[in-house]
Design a protein around this motif. Sequence first.
Motif, PDB file in Angstrom:
ATOM      1  N   LYS A  37      18.800  -6.560  -7.125  1.00 20.03           N
ATOM      2  CA  LYS A  37      18.704  -6.058  -5.751  1.00 20.03           C
ATOM      3  C   LYS A  37      20.036  -6.225  -5.027  1.00 20.03           C
ATOM      4  CE  LYS A  37      14.899  -6.168  -3.253  1.00 20.03           C
ATOM      5  NZ  LYS A  37      13.789  -6.553  -2.381  1.00 20.03           N
ATOM      6  N   ALA A  40      22.385  -3.574  -6.316  1.00 18.75           N
ATOM      7  CA  ALA A  40      22.001  -2.274  -5.764  1.00 18.75           C
ATOM      8  C   ALA A  40      22.451  -2.159  -4.316  1.00 18.75           C
ATOM      9  CB  ALA A  40      20.485  -2.081  -5.879  1.00 18.75           C
ATOM     10  N   LYS A  41      22.289  -3.211  -3.530  1.00 19.13           N
ATOM     11  CA  LYS A  41      22.750  -3.207  -2.135  1.00 19.13           C
ATOM     12  C   LYS A  41      24.248  -2.962  -2.074  1.00 19.13           C
ATOM     13  CE  LYS A  41      19.818  -6.700  -0.180  1.00 19.13           C
ATOM     14  NZ  LYS A  41      19.781  -7.921   0.593  1.00 19.13           N
ATOM     15  N   MET A  58      16.763  -1.854   1.881  1.00 22.12           N
ATOM     16  CA  MET A  58      16.831  -2.413   0.532  1.00 22.12           C
ATOM     17  C   MET A  58      15.981  -3.676   0.404  1.00 22.12           C
ATOM     18  SD  MET A  58      18.652  -0.445  -1.413  1.00 22.12           S
ATOM     19  CE  MET A  58      19.066  -1.460  -2.794  1.00 22.12           C
ATOM     20  N   ILE A  63      13.018  -2.612  -6.816  1.00 19.18           N
ATOM     21  CA  ILE A  63      13.820  -1.784  -7.720  1.00 19.18           C
ATOM     22  C   ILE A  63      13.270  -1.944  -9.128  1.00 19.18           C
ATOM     23  CG2 ILE A  63      16.117  -1.334  -8.628  1.00 19.18           C
ATOM     24  CD1 ILE A  63      17.162  -2.465  -5.944  1.00 19.18           C
ATOM     25  N   LEU A  66      17.607   0.344 -12.892  1.00 20.26           N
ATOM     26  CA  LEU A  66      18.949   0.693 -12.431  1.00 20.26           C
ATOM     27  C   LEU A  66      19.811   0.946 -13.660  1.00 20.26           C
ATOM     28  CD1 LEU A  66      21.057   0.965 -10.146  1.00 20.26           C
ATOM     29  CD2 LEU A  66      21.473  -1.468 -10.367  1.00 20.26           C
ATOM     30  N   VAL A  84      25.083   6.394 -10.883  1.00 17.89           N
ATOM     31  CA  VAL A  84      24.067   5.371 -10.662  1.00 17.89           C
ATOM     32  C   VAL A  84      22.724   6.078 -10.590  1.00 17.89           C
ATOM     33  CG1 VAL A  84      23.194   3.589  -9.103  1.00 17.89           C
ATOM     34  CG2 VAL A  84      25.656   3.895  -9.371  1.00 17.89           C
ATOM     35  N   MET A  86      18.754   5.085  -9.933  1.00 23.72           N
ATOM     36  CA  MET A  86      17.915   3.969  -9.502  1.00 23.72           C
ATOM     37  C   MET A  86      16.501   4.472  -9.208  1.00 23.72           C
ATOM     38  SD  MET A  86      18.688   1.081  -6.538  1.00 23.72           S
ATOM     39  CE  MET A  86      19.849   2.140  -5.755  1.00 23.72           C
TER      40      MET A  86
END
Length: 129
Positions: A37, A40-41, A58, A63, A66, A84, A86
Amino acid sequence: MLKWRQLQIQKLNWSNLKLEDGDEYILSADLSGEGLKELAKNLMSQSVGGAEEMAAMMEMMNIKNLKISNAINKETYLPSKAEVHMEMDMEVEGQSIAMTMVMKSIISKQNEMQEIKVPQEVIDKAVQS
């Protein structure tokens, strides 16, 4: 900050890590684990404006998957592409929402710079120290 990022990257499960060899070096991976996470952020904040709203959104997301892929030019060793992918879901006001997001970037014209012209008026008014 660099040490924190290294720690976060070490927490991830780098399954299916591949290095493909063609016109470019392509590094791709399916990621999962504790730091997913946060990673991803970080990826989202680099590519999307409104960092505060994105960070709040987020936090609500789960998630699921990914996948990242980066291409490096063999001659210059500069990045040329990034992707990317996701998959995520979240609860909003009692409704379940599932999303798939794909971000593709093409990087070109690195280290190419056009001429910078300083207007004559600025040159004339400049003060030397």
